[in-house]
Scaffold this motif. Structure first.
Motif, PDB file in Angstrom:
ATOM      1  N   SER A   1      13.178  11.398   9.359  1.00  0.00           N
ATOM      2  CA  SER A   1      13.274  11.934  10.734  1.00  0.00           C
ATOM      3  C   SER A   1      14.593  11.540  11.380  1.00  0.00           C
ATOM      4  CB  SER A   1      12.089  11.427  11.572  1.00  0.00           C
ATOM      5  OG  SER A   1      10.860  11.877  11.020  1.00  0.00           O
ATOM      6  N   ILE A   2      14.954  10.254  11.199  1.00  0.00           N
ATOM      7  CA  ILE A   2      16.211   9.780  11.772  1.00  0.00           C
ATOM      8  C   ILE A   2      17.395  10.535  11.176  1.00  0.00           C
ATOM      9  CG2 ILE A   2      17.790   7.801  11.936  1.00  0.00           C
ATOM     10  CD1 ILE A   2      15.294   6.001  12.063  1.00  0.00           C
ATOM     11  N   THR A   3      17.334  10.750   9.863  1.00  0.00           N
ATOM     12  CA  THR A   3      18.411  11.481   9.186  1.00  0.00           C
ATOM     13  C   THR A   3      18.519  12.907   9.703  1.00  0.00           C
ATOM     14  OG1 THR A   3      18.049  10.150   7.190  1.00  0.00           O
ATOM     15  CG2 THR A   3      19.289  12.215   6.942  1.00  0.00           C
ATOM     16  N   VAL A   4      17.392  13.551   9.890  1.00  0.00           N
ATOM     17  CA  VAL A   4      17.395  14.940  10.391  1.00  0.00           C
ATOM     18  C   VAL A   4      17.959  15.006  11.809  1.00  0.00           C
ATOM     19  CG1 VAL A   4      15.924  16.874  11.109  1.00  0.00           C
ATOM     20  CG2 VAL A   4      15.511  15.721   8.911  1.00  0.00           C
ATOM     21  N   VAL A   5      17.550  14.055  12.671  1.00  0.00           N
ATOM     22  CA  VAL A   5      18.034  14.043  14.065  1.00  0.00           C
ATOM     23  C   VAL A   5      19.547  13.870  14.109  1.00  0.00           C
ATOM     24  CG1 VAL A   5      18.012  12.749  16.232  1.00  0.00           C
ATOM     25  CG2 VAL A   5      15.859  13.264  15.068  1.00  0.00           C
ATOM     26  N   VAL A   6      20.033  12.891  13.320  1.00  0.00           N
ATOM     27  CA  VAL A   6      21.477  12.659  13.295  1.00  0.00           C
ATOM     28  C   VAL A   6      22.209  13.901  12.785  1.00  0.00           C
ATOM     29  CG1 VAL A   6      23.329  11.322  12.218  1.00  0.00           C
ATOM     30  CG2 VAL A   6      21.265  10.172  13.028  1.00  0.00           C
ATOM     31  N   PHE A   7      21.662  14.521  11.756  1.00  0.00           N
ATOM     32  CA  PHE A   7      22.290  15.719  11.197  1.00  0.00           C
ATOM     33  C   PHE A   7      22.306  16.863  12.221  1.00  0.00           C
ATOM     34  CE2 PHE A   7      22.129  19.657   8.696  1.00  0.00           C
ATOM     35  CZ  PHE A   7      23.285  19.494   7.935  1.00  0.00           C
ATOM     36  N   VAL A   8      21.199  17.035  12.956  1.00  0.00           N
ATOM     37  CA  VAL A   8      21.129  18.093  13.974  1.00  0.00           C
ATOM     38  C   VAL A   8      22.146  17.842  15.082  1.00  0.00           C
ATOM     39  CG1 VAL A   8      19.688  19.100  15.793  1.00  0.00           C
ATOM     40  CG2 VAL A   8      18.740  18.731  13.507  1.00  0.00           C
TER      41      VAL A   8
ATOM     42  N   LYS B   1       0.821  -1.188   0.000  1.00  0.00           N
ATOM     43  CA  LYS B   1       0.000   0.000   0.000  1.00  0.00           C
ATOM     44  C   LYS B   1       0.867   1.255   0.000  1.00  0.00           C
ATOM     45  CE  LYS B   1      -3.667  -2.312   2.549  1.00  0.00           C
ATOM     46  NZ  LYS B   1      -4.528  -2.290   3.752  1.00  0.00           N
ATOM     47  N   PRO B   2       0.491   2.293  -0.677  1.00  0.00           N
ATOM     48  CA  PRO B   2       1.246   3.565  -0.712  1.00  0.00           C
ATOM     49  C   PRO B   2       1.396   4.183   0.655  1.00  0.00           C
ATOM     50  CG  PRO B   2      -0.376   3.463  -2.474  1.00  0.00           C
ATOM     51  CD  PRO B   2      -0.657   2.280  -1.616  1.00  0.00           C
ATOM     52  N   GLU B   3       0.411   3.999   1.546  1.00  0.00           N
ATOM     53  CA  GLU B   3       0.504   4.605   2.881  1.00  0.00           C
ATOM     54  C   GLU B   3       1.694   4.064   3.672  1.00  0.00           C
ATOM     55  OE1 GLU B   3      -2.121   3.224   1.570  1.00  0.00           O
ATOM     56  OE2 GLU B   3      -3.582   4.841   1.321  1.00  0.00           O
ATOM     57  N   ASP B   4       1.960   2.726   3.490  1.00  0.00           N
ATOM     58  CA  ASP B   4       3.090   2.101   4.224  1.00  0.00           C
ATOM     59  C   ASP B   4       4.419   2.687   3.778  1.00  0.00           C
ATOM     60  OD1 ASP B   4       1.288   0.564   5.556  1.00  0.00           O
ATOM     61  OD2 ASP B   4       1.501  -1.171   4.223  1.00  0.00           O
ATOM     62  N   VAL B   5       4.574   2.882   2.485  1.00  0.00           N
ATOM     63  CA  VAL B   5       5.822   3.451   1.980  1.00  0.00           C
ATOM     64  C   VAL B   5       6.035   4.859   2.505  1.00  0.00           C
ATOM     65  CG1 VAL B   5       7.049   4.168  -0.115  1.00  0.00           C
ATOM     66  CG2 VAL B   5       5.708   2.055  -0.102  1.00  0.00           C
ATOM     67  N   LYS B   6       4.988   5.608   2.550  1.00  0.00           N
ATOM     68  CA  LYS B   6       5.081   6.991   3.017  1.00  0.00           C
ATOM     69  C   LYS B   6       5.531   7.055   4.474  1.00  0.00           C
ATOM     70  CE  LYS B   6       2.453  11.284   3.136  1.00  0.00           C
ATOM     71  NZ  LYS B   6       1.145  11.930   2.827  1.00  0.00           N
ATOM     72  N   LYS B   7       4.953   6.182   5.315  1.00  0.00           N
ATOM     73  CA  LYS B   7       5.334   6.150   6.737  1.00  0.00           C
ATOM     74  C   LYS B   7       6.810   5.824   6.906  1.00  0.00           C
ATOM     75  CE  LYS B   7       0.801   4.873   8.597  1.00  0.00           C
ATOM     76  NZ  LYS B   7       0.047   3.819   9.299  1.00  0.00           N
ATOM     77  N   ARG B   8       7.262   4.814   6.108  1.00  0.00           N
ATOM     78  CA  ARG B   8       8.668   4.429   6.227  1.00  0.00           C
ATOM     79  C   ARG B   8       9.606   5.569   5.810  1.00  0.00           C
ATOM     80  NH1 ARG B   8       8.254  -1.673   3.616  1.00  0.00           N
ATOM     81  NH2 ARG B   8       6.936  -2.561   5.272  1.00  0.00           N
ATOM     82  N   LEU B   9       9.240   6.280   4.776  1.00  0.00           N
ATOM     83  CA  LEU B   9      10.065   7.404   4.337  1.00  0.00           C
ATOM     84  C   LEU B   9      10.105   8.517   5.373  1.00  0.00           C
ATOM     85  CD1 LEU B   9       9.021   7.647   0.559  1.00  0.00           C
ATOM     86  CD2 LEU B   9      11.211   6.866   1.481  1.00  0.00           C
ATOM     87  N   ILE B  10       8.979   8.733   6.025  1.00  0.00           N
ATOM     88  CA  ILE B  10       8.933   9.773   7.063  1.00  0.00           C
ATOM     89  C   ILE B  10       9.853   9.411   8.225  1.00  0.00           C
ATOM     90  CG2 ILE B  10       7.467  10.847   8.822  1.00  0.00           C
ATOM     91  CD1 ILE B  10       5.175  10.736   6.767  1.00  0.00           C
ATOM     92  N   ILE B  11       9.819   8.130   8.641  1.00  0.00           N
ATOM     93  CA  ILE B  11      10.671   7.679   9.755  1.00  0.00           C
ATOM     94  C   ILE B  11      12.145   7.812   9.388  1.00  0.00           C
ATOM     95  CG2 ILE B  11      11.373   5.660  11.106  1.00  0.00           C
ATOM     96  CD1 ILE B  11       8.438   4.718  10.943  1.00  0.00           C
ATOM     97  N   LEU B  12      12.496   7.366   8.158  1.00  0.00           N
ATOM     98  CA  LEU B  12      13.881   7.451   7.708  1.00  0.00           C
ATOM     99  C   LEU B  12      14.350   8.896   7.640  1.00  0.00           C
ATOM    100  CD1 LEU B  12      16.405   6.047   6.629  1.00  0.00           C
ATOM    101  CD2 LEU B  12      15.411   6.188   4.328  1.00  0.00           C
TER     102      LEU B  12
END
Length: 470
Positions: free
Chosen positions: A30-37, A17-28
């Motif tokens: 977020s993790i990237t942004v946190v590490v970068f910050v 489902k497209p919704e599942d892909v979207k959630k996974r991208l959001i989590i990834l």
């Protein structure tokens, strides 16, 4: 006919489902942004908040800050004659840290300087300074040894040629007990001087005399030098220098010429006393003080035996220290002028003035001295220093010739008063208290009275606690 095998990826058959892909991208994301910050924040902290700290740590790898001692103030007599000053001295210093890595330096330096290995080891261990601070091994090093060290500096890691300002005494032993000597600061002195200057272990301070009392004025303020050093700690160049501020000069009330006469007279008096054929005891110490009667200024103060403060420059050797504290040498470091001793015949003027003031003796009264006084009975006879006697003597002659018989009589008259008037007059003349002279270790002395004798003999019988004439 062979059947073809059809390979099918089972994951493709699942419905994504497209919704599942979207959630996974959001989590990834977020993790990237946190590490970068986190990384940016850490980098900002290191460069902005902790930048100076890391700069200092980096500089510490090639910069060494060496303190520069301030020249001490010059000490003058009342007429401007120099009693103590400073002179430059070239010496050799050795780093304890480098010795640990290169122990062979010690025997080699011993040969270069011409001193025993034990002397170098003593210098390395006796000082309680910063373990990284080089120790001065020898001052006033000869030109030949200095030239050799400069030529072979790469072969002598940790060995440095240093120039220091050291104390100089133009008149040697003269006024040693007044001037005092210098020595390495102790832990106790560190505590007492805390907050009164930039002191650190290994510093040289005044130990006795005016060098001690006026330490804060004479000391001055340290400077420092930032040196660029190589991997083995050898200086490559000077980065920055902050000059020290010299100490204040000090002018004493002492008169050089009177001090010289006083010390010479004291030494001659000791020799004369030792050569007296009737003397059963040998004179081993004496003191003399010359005071201006108009204002109380001390013009000379001598103590015998004496010492040369020059031996403390650069650190006193164990051999010299042992001689100074040896009982056979009668403790030359003691300033007998500020110690407590029985006054002997110098107390007679106090006895005479007190007796006249209390009406115990008349101005024209005469006494007979036969050399032996039996006023307490023949069993308790007292002798005059002149056993042949002074004959008929008045008060003026009694003082001039120090006739013991006259003062036995006056002392007995005081005793019969039972009011301790002699002790009273002693206190009036300042006995039993400190004078307040600006010298350390002054003792106040003692005026023995009934209460003191009772306390002193508190563990003995009552008979020992009573006053008896004589």
């Amino acid at each position: 006919m062979d059947e073809k095998v059809k390979l099918v990826d089972a994951t493709l058959e699942k419905t994504i489902k497209p919704e599942d892909v979207k959630k996974r991208l959001i989590i990834l994301a977020s993790i990237t942004v946190v590490v970068f910050v986190v990384l940016i924040s850490r980098l900002w902290f290191m460069q902005v908040i902790g930048g100076q700290k890391y700069v200092e740590l980096a500089e510490g790898n090639y910069v060494r800050v060496v303190p520069i001692d301030a020249p001490r103030g010059v000490i003058y007599d009342r007429n401007g004659n120099v009693l103590v000053n400073n002179r430059p001295s070239i010496g050799v210093a050795l780093s304890p840290q480098m010795v640990e890595k290169h122990p062979e330096i010690i025997p080699r330096l011993s040969k270069i300087l011409g001193i025993p290995v034990s002397k170098i080891e003593e210098k390395l261990t006796e000082r309680k300074a910063d373990p990284l601070k080089p120790r001065v091994i020898m001052m006033d090093v000869g030109d030949q040894a200095l030239a050799y060290i400069e030529e072979h500096n790469m072969e002598l890691p940790g060995v440095d040629v240093v120039t220091e300002s050291i104390r100089a005494y133009p008149y040697g032993t003269l006024g040693a007990h007044i001037l005092g000597y210098l020595g390495e600061i102790s832990e106790e002195e560190m505590k007492s001087l805390k907050g009164s200057g930039d002191y650190m272990l290994g510093d040289i301070v005044g130990k006795t005399g005016v060098e001690n009392v006026y330490e804060g004025l004479l000391r001055g303020q340290k400077g420092n030098q930032q040196l660029e050093v190589n991997a083995v700690g050898r200086p490559l160049g000077v980065i920055k220098t902050q000059d020290p501020i010299p100490g204040h000069n000090l002018m004493l009330t002492i008169d050089l010429s009177i001090q010289q006469v006083a010390e010479q007279a004291l030494e001659e008096a000791i020799e004369s006393a030792r050569n007296q054929p009737k003397d059963k005891t040998k004179a081993d110490g004496a003191a003399a003080v010359v005071i201006d009667p108009q204002n109380g200024e001390i013009l000379a103060m001598a103590s015998y035996p004496t010492y040369n403060p020059e031996i403390f420059v650069g650190g006193i050797s164990k051999e010299n220290w042992k001689q100074l504290i040896d009982k056979k040498n009668n403790y030359p470091l003691n300033n007998r002028a500020v110690m407590a001793f029985p006054p002997g015949s110098t107390f007679k003027p106090v006895t005479l003035i007190g007796a006249m003031a209390d009406g115990l003796v008349g101005r024209g009264e005469k006494f007979v001295c036969t050399g032996k006084w039996t006023g307490l009975g023949k069993k308790w006879a007292k002798f005059c220093w002149d056993h042949s006697g002074h004959g008929k003597v008045g008060l003026s002659r009694a003082i001039a010739e120090s006739c013991d018989t006259v003062f036995y009589i006056l002392g007995h008259r005081f005793y019969k008063q039972t009011k301790e008037r002699l002790q009273y007059w002693s206190r009036i003349f300042g006995f039993g208290v400190q004078t307040g002279v600006d010298l350390p270790t002054e003792m106040k002395g003692r005026i023995p009275d009934k209460e003191w004798k009772k306390w002193f003999n508190r563990n003995n019988g009552v008979d020992y606690q009573r006053w008896y004439p004589g």
